[in-house]
Design an enzyme around this catalytic site. Structure first.
Site, PDB file in Angstrom:
ATOM      1  N   GLU A  17      21.245  37.721  33.282  1.00  0.00           N
ATOM      2  CA  GLU A  17      21.755  36.698  34.207  1.00  0.00           C
ATOM      3  C   GLU A  17      22.621  37.334  35.299  1.00  0.00           C
ATOM      4  O   GLU A  17      23.463  38.189  35.018  1.00  0.00           O
ATOM      5  CB  GLU A  17      22.573  35.676  33.409  1.00  0.00           C
ATOM      6  CG  GLU A  17      23.164  34.586  34.285  1.00  0.00           C
ATOM      7  CD  GLU A  17      23.792  33.471  33.455  1.00  0.00           C
ATOM      8  OE1 GLU A  17      23.181  33.012  32.477  1.00  0.00           O
ATOM      9  OE2 GLU A  17      24.906  33.067  33.801  1.00  0.00           O
ATOM     10  N   TYR A  49      24.014  29.036  39.849  1.00  0.00           N
ATOM     11  CA  TYR A  49      24.130  28.106  40.979  1.00  0.00           C
ATOM     12  C   TYR A  49      25.590  27.744  41.117  1.00  0.00           C
ATOM     13  O   TYR A  49      26.229  27.348  40.131  1.00  0.00           O
ATOM     14  CB  TYR A  49      23.305  26.861  40.644  1.00  0.00           C
ATOM     15  CG  TYR A  49      23.105  25.896  41.777  1.00  0.00           C
ATOM     16  CD1 TYR A  49      22.235  26.197  42.817  1.00  0.00           C
ATOM     17  CD2 TYR A  49      23.751  24.664  41.787  1.00  0.00           C
ATOM     18  CE1 TYR A  49      22.025  25.287  43.841  1.00  0.00           C
ATOM     19  CE2 TYR A  49      23.541  23.758  42.809  1.00  0.00           C
ATOM     20  CZ  TYR A  49      22.671  24.082  43.829  1.00  0.00           C
ATOM     21  OH  TYR A  49      22.462  23.179  44.837  1.00  0.00           O
ATOM     22  N   GLY A 108      26.646  20.800  35.388  1.00  0.00           N
ATOM     23  CA  GLY A 108      27.713  21.329  36.233  1.00  0.00           C
ATOM     24  C   GLY A 108      29.016  20.660  35.846  1.00  0.00           C
ATOM     25  O   GLY A 108      29.068  19.880  34.881  1.00  0.00           O
ATOM     26  N   ASP A 109      30.070  20.961  36.586  1.00  0.00           N
ATOM     27  CA  ASP A 109      31.381  20.387  36.263  1.00  0.00           C
ATOM     28  C   ASP A 109      31.789  19.371  37.316  1.00  0.00           C
ATOM     29  O   ASP A 109      31.540  19.560  38.502  1.00  0.00           O
ATOM     30  CB  ASP A 109      32.416  21.502  36.153  1.00  0.00           C
ATOM     31  CG  ASP A 109      32.134  22.361  34.934  1.00  0.00           C
ATOM     32  OD1 ASP A 109      32.013  21.789  33.837  1.00  0.00           O
ATOM     33  OD2 ASP A 109      31.975  23.589  35.086  1.00  0.00           O
ATOM     34  N   HIS A 147      30.725  21.829  23.461  1.00  0.00           N
ATOM     35  CA  HIS A 147      31.073  21.744  24.881  1.00  0.00           C
ATOM     36  C   HIS A 147      32.503  21.205  25.043  1.00  0.00           C
ATOM     37  O   HIS A 147      32.889  20.258  24.337  1.00  0.00           O
ATOM     38  CB  HIS A 147      30.073  20.830  25.621  1.00  0.00           C
ATOM     39  CG  HIS A 147      30.270  20.879  27.100  1.00  0.00           C
ATOM     40  ND1 HIS A 147      31.198  20.093  27.745  1.00  0.00           N
ATOM     41  CD2 HIS A 147      29.703  21.661  28.041  1.00  0.00           C
ATOM     42  CE1 HIS A 147      31.182  20.387  29.038  1.00  0.00           C
ATOM     43  NE2 HIS A 147      30.274  21.332  29.243  1.00  0.00           N
ATOM     44  N   GLN A 173      26.013  29.474  25.823  1.00  0.00           N
ATOM     45  CA  GLN A 173      27.201  30.100  26.386  1.00  0.00           C
ATOM     46  C   GLN A 173      27.516  31.318  25.511  1.00  0.00           C
ATOM     47  O   GLN A 173      27.051  31.389  24.361  1.00  0.00           O
ATOM     48  CB  GLN A 173      28.352  29.078  26.343  1.00  0.00           C
ATOM     49  CG  GLN A 173      29.597  29.507  27.051  1.00  0.00           C
ATOM     50  CD  GLN A 173      29.331  29.939  28.482  1.00  0.00           C
ATOM     51  OE1 GLN A 173      29.014  31.103  28.711  1.00  0.00           O
ATOM     52  NE2 GLN A 173      29.435  29.035  29.428  1.00  0.00           N
TER      53      GLN A 173
HETATM   54  P1  FAD Z   1      25.465  18.208  29.618  1.00  0.00           P
HETATM   55  O1  FAD Z   1      24.342  18.587  28.729  1.00  0.00           O
HETATM   56  O2  FAD Z   1      25.231  17.044  30.502  1.00  0.00           O
HETATM   57  O3  FAD Z   1      26.743  17.937  28.677  1.00  0.00           O
HETATM   58  C1  FAD Z   1      28.048  17.792  29.205  1.00  0.00           C
HETATM   59  C2  FAD Z   1      28.882  16.920  28.274  1.00  0.00           C
HETATM   60  O4  FAD Z   1      28.404  15.578  28.324  1.00  0.00           O
HETATM   61  C3  FAD Z   1      28.787  17.324  26.789  1.00  0.00           C
HETATM   62  O5  FAD Z   1      30.034  17.035  26.199  1.00  0.00           O
HETATM   63  C4  FAD Z   1      27.713  16.402  26.230  1.00  0.00           C
HETATM   64  O6  FAD Z   1      27.879  16.173  24.835  1.00  0.00           O
HETATM   65  C5  FAD Z   1      27.942  15.139  27.041  1.00  0.00           C
HETATM   66  N1  FAD Z   1      26.685  14.401  27.278  1.00  0.00           N
HETATM   67  C6  FAD Z   1      25.473  14.933  27.563  1.00  0.00           C
HETATM   68  N2  FAD Z   1      24.564  13.975  27.800  1.00  0.00           N
HETATM   69  C7  FAD Z   1      25.225  12.799  27.665  1.00  0.00           C
HETATM   70  C8  FAD Z   1      24.836  11.441  27.791  1.00  0.00           C
HETATM   71  N3  FAD Z   1      23.573  11.102  28.101  1.00  0.00           N
HETATM   72  N4  FAD Z   1      25.797  10.471  27.580  1.00  0.00           N
HETATM   73  C9  FAD Z   1      27.074  10.814  27.275  1.00  0.00           C
HETATM   74  N5  FAD Z   1      27.497  12.087  27.134  1.00  0.00           N
HETATM   75  C10 FAD Z   1      26.585  13.061  27.331  1.00  0.00           C
HETATM   76  N6  FAD Z   1      27.568  25.972  35.678  1.00  0.00           N
HETATM   77  C11 FAD Z   1      27.377  26.096  37.012  1.00  0.00           C
HETATM   78  O7  FAD Z   1      28.104  25.467  37.806  1.00  0.00           O
HETATM   79  N7  FAD Z   1      26.375  26.912  37.508  1.00  0.00           N
HETATM   80  C12 FAD Z   1      25.547  27.610  36.680  1.00  0.00           C
HETATM   81  O8  FAD Z   1      24.661  28.337  37.150  1.00  0.00           O
HETATM   82  C13 FAD Z   1      25.743  27.502  35.268  1.00  0.00           C
HETATM   83  N8  FAD Z   1      24.946  28.179  34.409  1.00  0.00           N
HETATM   84  C14 FAD Z   1      25.132  28.037  33.046  1.00  0.00           C
HETATM   85  C15 FAD Z   1      24.273  28.726  32.176  1.00  0.00           C
HETATM   86  C16 FAD Z   1      24.428  28.618  30.797  1.00  0.00           C
HETATM   87  C17 FAD Z   1      23.486  29.357  29.878  1.00  0.00           C
HETATM   88  C18 FAD Z   1      25.481  27.804  30.275  1.00  0.00           C
HETATM   89  C19 FAD Z   1      25.688  27.696  28.794  1.00  0.00           C
HETATM   90  C20 FAD Z   1      26.323  27.108  31.136  1.00  0.00           C
HETATM   91  C21 FAD Z   1      26.159  27.202  32.529  1.00  0.00           C
HETATM   92  N9  FAD Z   1      26.968  26.511  33.442  1.00  0.00           N
HETATM   93  C22 FAD Z   1      26.786  26.650  34.798  1.00  0.00           C
HETATM   94  C23 FAD Z   1      28.069  25.639  32.959  1.00  0.00           C
HETATM   95  C24 FAD Z   1      27.696  24.140  32.879  1.00  0.00           C
HETATM   96  O9  FAD Z   1      27.312  23.625  34.122  1.00  0.00           O
HETATM   97  C25 FAD Z   1      28.939  23.415  32.381  1.00  0.00           C
HETATM   98  O10 FAD Z   1      29.226  23.800  31.066  1.00  0.00           O
HETATM   99  C26 FAD Z   1      28.941  21.909  32.466  1.00  0.00           C
HETATM  100  O11 FAD Z   1      30.290  21.481  32.131  1.00  0.00           O
HETATM  101  C27 FAD Z   1      28.040  21.184  31.485  1.00  0.00           C
HETATM  102  O12 FAD Z   1      26.749  21.402  31.729  1.00  0.00           O
HETATM  103  P2  FAD Z   1      25.619  20.964  30.661  1.00  0.00           P
HETATM  104  O13 FAD Z   1      24.343  21.133  31.343  1.00  0.00           O
HETATM  105  O14 FAD Z   1      25.861  21.623  29.357  1.00  0.00           O
HETATM  106  O15 FAD Z   1      25.996  19.386  30.513  1.00  0.00           O
END
Ligand code: FAD
Length: 286
Positions: A17, A49, A108-109, A147, A173
């Site tokens: 990565e 990203y 994302g955050d 998370h 992660q």
């Molecule tokens: P989600 O899967 O949406 O989960 C986020 C939270 O919401 C969790 O607590 C989950 O339990 C909860 N949740 C999920 N779906 C629902 C639902 N339908 N209803 C209610 N609650 C729900 N960030 C960047 O900005 N750029 C990057 O390039 C990037 N790359 C990454 C690569 C990897 C391998 C990893 C592990 C993380 C990366 N991140 C990146 C970080 C990521 O964007 C953050 O951790 C973000 O806070 C959550 O993303 P997620 O896709 O895990 O979220």
């Protein structure tokens, strides 16, 4: 271009990565590191990203350039928070038209400055949009130690299992104890998950940086590792050597566990990753 789900079916993957550089010096370091690690013939690579789309065009430009140059696929990461639906459709369609076959779909955050969070909240909504827009292998993120926004471990695992069901593979992660990965896989399997989950391993290069990132990700540093880190703090070469030792120990344990692949966080530096893969015998040194 090959799809990562097909590559996972053909054997254990090795992936690296990278992140989009912000300066000219950073760009040079990125290119040197990428060219060096490309010689190890990874199964695939990925480019992150920027939060809230801050490196949107850079990720796209890098991914398209790398895919044109190398045999192995480079996958863009894509986050949905902060974007409108139209912006995301435009970007996904542009990847589709460029022949990209893989996307890592992330939430994302949320913005901390009160700015507009856009049309999406969760990664599962982005998966649906990607599926509507093109034929991609879709990856998603997983957090072995839960998370940071999850309220309970149980809910975290249920949401993750539901997300993995919609995806083709997951990537974790980083974490510092192989037990966290084994527990995650076990808990997901009880929930019926069969989607492959690739562990992410980060060779540390800075003690304060590692402590900060670990805390931000809601991960933990085991006491024994914490003591090894304290002993090298302030000595960059000793820290790098420790980072390699720890990444090799962790990766060896994970490979022993029978993981579908290994994803190494390069931080746009080649030396540590090259040493880790050489010591694990994963690819012949070029
Ligand atoms: P989600 O899967 O949406 O989960 C986020 C939270 O919401 C969790 O607590 C989950 O339990 C909860 N949740 C999920 N779906 C629902 C639902 N339908 N209803 C209610 N609650 C729900 N960030 C960047 O900005 N750029 C990057 O390039 C990037 N790359 C990454 C690569 C990897 C391998 C990893 C592990 C993380 C990366 N991140 C990146 C970080 C990521 O964007 C953050 O951790 C973000 O806070 C959550 O993303 P997620 O896709 O895990 O979220």
């Amino acid at each position: 271009m090959q799809r990562i789900d097909d590559l996972l079916r053909s054997g254990t993957t090795l992936s690296f990565e990278f992140f989009p550089p912000k300066t000219d010096d950073g760009r040079e370091a990125f290119e040197t590191a990428f060219d060096d690690l490309a010689q190890l013939t990874p199964t695939f690579t990925s480019v992150t990203y920027g939060a809230l789309g801050s490196t949107r065009s850079q990720t796209e430009e890098l991914v398209n350039g790398l895919n044109a140059k190398h045999e192995f696929p480079t996958m863009p990461h894509l986050t949905c928070i902060g974007h409108t639906r139209e912006e995301l459709v435009e970007l996904i369609a542009s990847y589709r038209d460029a022949g990209v076959k893989n996307i890592l779909a992330l939430a994302g955050d949320p913005p901390t400055d009160g700015s507009d969070a856009g049309d999406f909240v969760y990664a599962d909504e982005l998966i649906a949009l990607i599926r509507e827009t093109g034929d991609f292998a879709v990856g998603v993120a997983a957090f072995p130690e839960v998370h940071p926004r999850s309220i309970t471990r149980e809910e975290d695992r249920e949401r993750l299992a539901a997300k993995l069901e919609l995806a083709d593979f997951g990537m974790t992660q980083f974490f510092w104890d192989a037990r966290h990965y084994a527990d995650l896989v076990e808990e997901l399997s009880v929930l019926g998950n069969t989607t492959p989950l690739i562990p992410g391993v980060m060779p540390m290069v800075s003690v304060p940086g590692t402590r900060r990132m670990t805390a931000m990700n809601g991960a933990t540093i085991p006491a024994a590792l914490d003591a090894r880190m304290a002993a090298v703090d302030g000595d960059p070469e000793a820290t790098r050597a420790l980072g390699i030792d720890v990444a090799v120990e962790l990766s060896a344990e994970l490979l022993e566990h029978g993981v579908p692949g290994l994803h190494l966080y390069t931080m746009n530096r080649a030396a540590s990753v090259r040493e880790v893969t050489d010591r694990l015998g994963l690819r012949a040194p070029a």
